[in-house]
Design a protein around this motif. Structure first.
Motif, short mmCIF file in Angstrom:
data_model
loop_
_atom_site.label_atom_id
_atom_site.label_comp_id
_atom_site.label_asym_id
_atom_site.label_seq_id
_atom_site.Cartn_x
_atom_site.Cartn_y
_atom_site.Cartn_z
N LEU A 303 0.81 -1.22 0.00
CA LEU A 303 0.00 0.00 0.00
C LEU A 303 0.85 1.27 0.00
O LEU A 303 0.59 2.20 -0.78
CB LEU A 303 -0.93 0.01 1.23
CG LEU A 303 -2.07 -1.00 1.25
CD1 LEU A 303 -2.81 -0.93 2.58
CD2 LEU A 303 -3.05 -0.76 0.10
N CYS A 333 -6.75 -2.62 -5.69
CA CYS A 333 -5.98 -1.38 -5.65
C CYS A 333 -5.58 -0.95 -7.06
O CYS A 333 -5.56 0.24 -7.37
CB CYS A 333 -4.74 -1.56 -4.79
SG CYS A 333 -5.05 -1.43 -3.02
N GLN A 337 -6.62 2.57 -8.65
CA GLN A 337 -5.61 3.49 -9.16
C GLN A 337 -5.87 3.86 -10.62
O GLN A 337 -5.72 5.02 -11.02
CB GLN A 337 -4.22 2.87 -9.01
CG GLN A 337 -3.07 3.84 -9.23
CD GLN A 337 -1.74 3.19 -8.97
OE1 GLN A 337 -1.41 2.18 -9.60
NE2 GLN A 337 -0.97 3.75 -8.05
N LEU A 351 -10.39 4.13 -0.46
CA LEU A 351 -9.85 2.87 -0.98
C LEU A 351 -10.46 1.69 -0.24
O LEU A 351 -10.75 0.65 -0.84
CB LEU A 351 -8.33 2.85 -0.83
CG LEU A 351 -7.64 1.52 -1.15
CD1 LEU A 351 -7.80 1.18 -2.63
CD2 LEU A 351 -6.15 1.58 -0.78
#
Length: 389
Positions: A303, A333, A337, A351
């Protein structure tokens, strides 16, 4: 207030009991199940080399590895194929699948020495009379094959009666049996009863106690004094007994030794978090200290170092640490993104909301609805999942 590592919670000295090597042979605790099926005599040469017929039978008929067959043969003896053949046929005729039979025999080899009609059938009939479907009873005995070696009157009946009176659902009893296979080897009324009553006495709603019993039955099968110490410590930390987090904290401390706790604390500190931040995260979601230290480091590294997210991602939603890195965090993720880079979502979207969304909702809300603007997203997501699996 937050310097609690210097005064480690007293109950952490009560680490989870680990099975010693000899306890792997848990079937030694059962008395012989049939006078015609003899156990191996205490003979040094026998213990070293095992019994050749037993080894051969376990390998050829039950698909044991040579090592496991030899190990089992040191503690049980099959003198002829008649009895074990009858057991295998009996289980098949009762509706157990080939894989279930294999699992039962490998996890509890002495079942092969049982008398099918006198020892096994009464237990199966009891489960049927209890209201379990064929699928449920095979699931229970597949999860807890040692139940075949327990006394019907002294162990199985009281256990099922206790669980049924408290939970009131055969389906949920199946869940308990799957998650705590040794449930049939303990006096549940003596071990679970006082711990359940203590939780009621401190104000925990019965519905939440039942939920924990189904989710984490092992949490209740500990010494009542140790359990009381843990509950008192959790109370002292300010957890609200009306919330499920109270029980999650109890289970977290029950499942960790002092050394394990310290290792996880150090893992978070290496990732840049203070004791105050860790403590705050634990109070919000105790599961964040149930995951392994290795997982903590791996997820934080991904992360913060690889994806460039701020540490507030964890501070705001510590539950993110409990999800699978490969199956959840990494692929989602990447989608998050990509959506952010293309301006399809704003940076105010958490998130954690993307990671925590159920699979169907995630696909609909973050992939399908952007099919025109980002048709590659589904491929990106599925390929990353396949690669990581």
């Amino acid at each position: 207030m937050f310097n609690f590592m210097a005064n480690m919670l007293p109950h952490l000295r009560y680490s989870v009991n680990r099975y010693s090597p000899i306890q792997r042979f848990y079937f030694l605790h059962f008395a012989p199940l049939s006078s015609s099926s003899k156990a191996v005599k205490s003979n040094p040469e026998n213990a070293k080399n095992g019994d050749s017929f037993t080894v051969s039978y376990l390998i050829n008929k039950c698909r044991f590895t040579p090592e496991k067959a030899l190990s089992a043969s040191n503690y049980m003896k099959i003198e002829e194929a008649g009895r074990p053949d009858a057991v295998l046929l009996f289980l098949k005729n009762q509706g157990f699948t080939k894989s279930q039979i294999s699992n039962i025999v490998k996890r509890y080899p002495p079942v092969l020495l049982c008398d099918p009609q006198k020892t096994l059938l009464p237990k199966i009939e009891f489960l049927k009379s209890f209201g379990f479907t064929l699928e449920q009873l095979t699931a229970i005995l597949n999860a807890s094959p040692s139940a075949f070696g327990r006394s019907l009157e002294n162990q199985l009946v009281p256990t099922f009666n206790f669980l049924n009176n408290f939970i009131g659902s055969t389906e949920k009893i199946v869940c308990v049996a799957r998650r705590c296979t040794r449930i049939f080897g303990v006096d549940v009324e003596a071990s679970m009863g006082p711990n359940i009553q203590l939780l009621k006495d401190v104000g925990v709603p019965e519905s939440k106690i039942i939920q924990l019993l189904i989710d984490q039955p092992r949490a209740f099968v500990i010494d009542k004094k140790k359990f009381r110490d843990i509950v008192e410590e959790v109370q002292g930390m300010g957890f609200n007994p009306l919330r499920y987090n109270f029980l999650l904290a109890v289970n977290a401390f029950r499942a960790m030794s002092k050394e394990t706790w310290e290792k996880k604390m150090e893992a978070y500190k290496k990732c840049g978090f203070s004791e105050a931040e860790i403590f705050k995260a634990f109070k919000e979601n105790p599961r964040c200290l149930v995951v392994s230290a290795e997982k903590i480091v791996a997820i934080m590294d991904f992360l913060f170092n690889k994806m460039g997210f701020e540490r507030s991602v964890f501070r705001n939603r510590p539950v993110i640490i409990t999800h699978s890195l490969e199956k959840r965090v990494i692929p989602r993720c990447l989608v998050y993104q990509d959506l952010l880079a293309k301006g399809l979502i704003n940076d105010g979207l958490s998130l954690a909301r993307v990671v925590e969304a159920p699979e169907k909702k995630f696909l609909e809300k973050y992939i399908a609805c952007h099919e025109k603007e980002a048709p590659h997203l589904l491929k990106l997501y599925t390929e990353k999942l396949a690669l990581l699996h």
